[in-house]
Design a protein around this motif. Sequence first.
Motif, PDB file in Angstrom:
ATOM      1  N   SER A  54       0.823  -1.206   0.000  1.00 48.22           N
ATOM      2  CA  SER A  54       0.000   0.000   0.000  1.00 48.22           C
ATOM      3  C   SER A  54       0.860   1.260   0.000  1.00 48.22           C
ATOM      4  O   SER A  54       0.554   2.237  -0.693  1.00 48.22           O
ATOM      5  N   VAL A  55       1.941   1.230   0.767  1.00 47.49           N
ATOM      6  CA  VAL A  55       2.852   2.378   0.817  1.00 47.49           C
ATOM      7  C   VAL A  55       3.562   2.559  -0.521  1.00 47.49           C
ATOM      8  O   VAL A  55       3.675   3.681  -1.033  1.00 47.49           O
ATOM      9  N   VAL A  56       4.048   1.460  -1.088  1.00 48.07           N
ATOM     10  CA  VAL A  56       4.748   1.560  -2.373  1.00 48.07           C
ATOM     11  C   VAL A  56       3.800   2.056  -3.455  1.00 48.07           C
ATOM     12  O   VAL A  56       4.151   2.935  -4.256  1.00 48.07           O
ATOM     13  N   LEU A  57       2.587   1.517  -3.494  1.00 45.44           N
ATOM     14  CA  LEU A  57       1.624   1.969  -4.490  1.00 45.44           C
ATOM     15  C   LEU A  57       1.315   3.450  -4.308  1.00 45.44           C
ATOM     16  O   LEU A  57       1.215   4.205  -5.285  1.00 45.44           O
ATOM     17  N   ALA A  58       1.181   3.892  -3.058  1.00 48.95           N
ATOM     18  CA  ALA A  58       0.927   5.311  -2.797  1.00 48.95           C
ATOM     19  C   ALA A  58       2.053   6.181  -3.327  1.00 48.95           C
ATOM     20  O   ALA A  58       1.817   7.261  -3.882  1.00 48.95           O
ATOM     21  N   SER A  59       3.277   5.713  -3.171  1.00 49.01           N
ATOM     22  CA  SER A  59       4.413   6.510  -3.648  1.00 49.01           C
ATOM     23  C   SER A  59       4.430   6.582  -5.172  1.00 49.01           C
ATOM     24  O   SER A  59       4.792   7.612  -5.743  1.00 49.01           O
ATOM     25  N   THR A  60       4.017   5.499  -5.837  1.00 46.34           N
ATOM     26  CA  THR A  60       3.934   5.567  -7.300  1.00 46.34           C
ATOM     27  C   THR A  60       2.840   6.537  -7.725  1.00 46.34           C
ATOM     28  O   THR A  60       2.975   7.231  -8.736  1.00 46.34           O
ATOM     29  N   GLU A  61       1.762   6.591  -6.972  1.00 44.75           N
ATOM     30  CA  GLU A  61       0.696   7.552  -7.266  1.00 44.75           C
ATOM     31  C   GLU A  61       1.217   8.982  -7.191  1.00 44.75           C
ATOM     32  O   GLU A  61       0.931   9.813  -8.068  1.00 44.75           O
TER      33      GLU A  61
ATOM     34  N   TYR B 107      -3.188  11.947 -14.137  1.00 46.60           N
ATOM     35  CA  TYR B 107      -2.842  10.547 -13.890  1.00 46.60           C
ATOM     36  C   TYR B 107      -3.974   9.852 -13.148  1.00 46.60           C
ATOM     37  O   TYR B 107      -4.424  10.321 -12.102  1.00 46.60           O
ATOM     38  N   THR B 108      -4.410   8.738 -13.691  1.00 45.69           N
ATOM     39  CA  THR B 108      -5.406   7.899 -13.024  1.00 45.69           C
ATOM     40  C   THR B 108      -4.692   6.652 -12.516  1.00 45.69           C
ATOM     41  O   THR B 108      -4.226   5.835 -13.321  1.00 45.69           O
ATOM     42  N   PRO B 109      -4.573   6.484 -11.213  1.00 44.98           N
ATOM     43  CA  PRO B 109      -3.774   5.369 -10.682  1.00 44.98           C
ATOM     44  C   PRO B 109      -4.446   4.020 -10.901  1.00 44.98           C
ATOM     45  O   PRO B 109      -5.677   3.938 -11.026  1.00 44.98           O
ATOM     46  N   PRO B 110      -3.653   2.958 -10.931  1.00 44.79           N
ATOM     47  CA  PRO B 110      -4.216   1.609 -11.042  1.00 44.79           C
ATOM     48  C   PRO B 110      -4.697   1.117  -9.687  1.00 44.79           C
ATOM     49  O   PRO B 110      -4.315   1.653  -8.633  1.00 44.79           O
TER      50      PRO B 110
ATOM     51  N   VAL C 200      -3.327 -16.581 -11.599  1.00 43.31           N
ATOM     52  CA  VAL C 200      -2.840 -17.602 -10.678  1.00 43.31           C
ATOM     53  C   VAL C 200      -1.497 -17.176 -10.094  1.00 43.31           C
ATOM     54  O   VAL C 200      -0.739 -16.421 -10.697  1.00 43.31           O
ATOM     55  N   THR C 201      -1.225 -17.666  -8.899  1.00 45.48           N
ATOM     56  CA  THR C 201       0.023 -17.350  -8.213  1.00 45.48           C
ATOM     57  C   THR C 201       1.229 -17.668  -9.082  1.00 45.48           C
ATOM     58  O   THR C 201       2.195 -16.905  -9.125  1.00 45.48           O
ATOM     59  N   GLY C 202       1.178 -18.800  -9.777  1.00 41.62           N
ATOM     60  CA  GLY C 202       2.327 -19.253 -10.552  1.00 41.62           C
ATOM     61  C   GLY C 202       2.727 -18.324 -11.670  1.00 41.62           C
ATOM     62  O   GLY C 202       3.852 -18.400 -12.168  1.00 41.62           O
ATOM     63  N   ALA C 203       1.842 -17.431 -12.088  1.00 37.99           N
ATOM     64  CA  ALA C 203       2.180 -16.502 -13.164  1.00 37.99           C
ATOM     65  C   ALA C 203       3.022 -15.339 -12.669  1.00 37.99           C
ATOM     66  O   ALA C 203       3.551 -14.573 -13.469  1.00 37.99           O
ATOM     67  N   GLY C 204       3.154 -15.185 -11.344  1.00 35.05           N
ATOM     68  CA  GLY C 204       3.850 -14.029 -10.819  1.00 35.05           C
ATOM     69  C   GLY C 204       2.967 -12.790 -10.881  1.00 35.05           C
ATOM     70  O   GLY C 204       1.846 -12.832 -11.400  1.00 35.05           O
ATOM     71  N   PRO C 205       3.434 -11.666 -10.374  1.00 34.18           N
ATOM     72  CA  PRO C 205       2.649 -10.427 -10.431  1.00 34.18           C
ATOM     73  C   PRO C 205       2.410 -10.011 -11.880  1.00 34.18           C
ATOM     74  O   PRO C 205       3.267 -10.212 -12.738  1.00 34.18           O
ATOM     75  N   PHE C 206       1.253  -9.426 -12.162  1.00 35.45           N
ATOM     76  CA  PHE C 206       0.980  -8.984 -13.524  1.00 35.45           C
ATOM     77  C   PHE C 206       0.021  -7.805 -13.505  1.00 35.45           C
ATOM     78  O   PHE C 206      -0.703  -7.565 -12.537  1.00 35.45           O
ATOM     79  N   TYR C 207       0.037  -7.063 -14.609  1.00 42.10           N
ATOM     80  CA  TYR C 207      -0.873  -5.948 -14.813  1.00 42.10           C
ATOM     81  C   TYR C 207      -1.896  -6.332 -15.870  1.00 42.10           C
ATOM     82  O   TYR C 207      -1.531  -6.868 -16.922  1.00 42.10           O
TER      83      TYR C 207
ATOM     84  N   GLY D  52       4.578   0.657 -14.168  1.00 47.75           N
ATOM     85  CA  GLY D  52       5.114   1.115 -15.444  1.00 47.75           C
ATOM     86  C   GLY D  52       4.261   0.652 -16.615  1.00 47.75           C
ATOM     87  O   GLY D  52       4.050   1.398 -17.577  1.00 47.75           O
ATOM     88  N   HIS D  53       3.742  -0.572 -16.544  1.00 52.01           N
ATOM     89  CA  HIS D  53       2.840  -1.052 -17.592  1.00 52.01           C
ATOM     90  C   HIS D  53       1.532  -0.256 -17.594  1.00 52.01           C
ATOM     91  O   HIS D  53       0.949  -0.005 -18.657  1.00 52.01           O
ATOM     92  N   HIS D  54       1.087   0.143 -16.412  1.00 56.56           N
ATOM     93  CA  HIS D  54      -0.120   0.971 -16.347  1.00 56.56           C
ATOM     94  C   HIS D  54       0.119   2.320 -17.024  1.00 56.56           C
ATOM     95  O   HIS D  54      -0.745   2.821 -17.751  1.00 56.56           O
TER      96      HIS D  54
END
Length: 298
Positions: free
Chosen positions: A93-100, A114-117, A134-141, A179-181
Motif C-alpha cells: 500500500s505504501v509503495v503503491l501510494a508513492s507511485t501515485e 494521472y489515473t492510478p491503477p 494464478v500465483t504461478g504466473a507471478g505479479p501482472f498488470y 510502469g505497464h499501467h
Amino acid sequence: MRWENERESSNIEDRRGQSGGGGGLPFSVGGGRLSLGTVAVILIGGWLLGINPLTLLGLLAGGDIGTGQSLAPTTTQSQQVSGQNDAGKRFVSVVLASTEDVWTKIFAANGARYTPPGLVLFSGRTQTACGVGVTGAGPFYCPGDRKIYIDLAFYRVLQDQLGAAGDTAQAYVIAHEVGHHVQNLTGTLQQVEEARKRMDQRSYNALSVRLELQADCYAGIWANHSQQARRWFDAGDIAEAINAAAAVGDDALQRRAGSSVNQESFTHGSSQQRQAWFRIGNETGSVQRCDTFTNRQP
C-alpha cells in the motif's frame, strides 16, 4: 528502505481468503496482461520458455484493450474480506501510494491527469478482466481492468528461488507493473498490440523486450522521484532493485531452468538490459530518456 509510517494507498483490494477464480485455464485471457517476467517457468514446469506475454494483449473474446469487463467483484466488500492489516499489505500500500505521488506529479507537469491503477492482493487464483490469475504466473498488470495483481507468496520466490532479497527488490516489482499501467494510459500498449498484428513471432518478441525494458526504466523513474520526496533509500537499497531486475532477466531464467540461452525467444530482456534501463530511469528521472523503442542500446 524506510517505508513504515508513510502514506498508504486507498486503491487496494484484498481478496485473500476468498474462493478462487473457478473454472477455466489459468492462462485464459479476456483483456490481456503483462507480467514482471517469466517467473512461472520455475513455478509451472509446463510453461515453456519464450512464450510471449504480449500475446495476452489480444482480446481473444473481442473488444479493445483497456475496456474489458472485469470478472472480479465490483463492490468494496472485496477490500474488507480478510480484515487483515499485516505488514505485507501495508508495504504494498505504501509503495503503491508513492507511485501515485510520483506519476501524478509527472503527468501534471506534462499537462495530463494521472489515473492510478488498483492493486489486488490474492492467494492462489482470482478472476480478472484478463481471465483467471494464478500465483504461478507471478505479479501482472491487466489493462482490461487497469489493476495490478499479486500474491505476496511471490516475494518468497523472489528471495528464496531467484536470489533477490530485500524490500526495495519487492518495491521494484510493483513499480515495474505500475510502469505497464503508465504505458496503458499513454497508449503504448495499444500501439504495440497493433504492431503485433503485422509481425512474425521473432519480431514480436523483440518488440516485447522493448516494452518490458521501458517498464523497468519507469520503475527507475519511480525510484528517483520517490527518493527525492521521501529520502527513504539507504546505501544498498537501489542495489536490491537492480539485483531483482537481473534475477528476472530472460537469460538468467533460462539458465536457472536448465536451458540454453536463446536470445530470439527473449520477451523481457537480458539481465544486463534490465539492469541498465532501471539505472537510466533512476539516474535521470526522465520519461524522455526511457524511449526504449528508439534507443536500442543498451
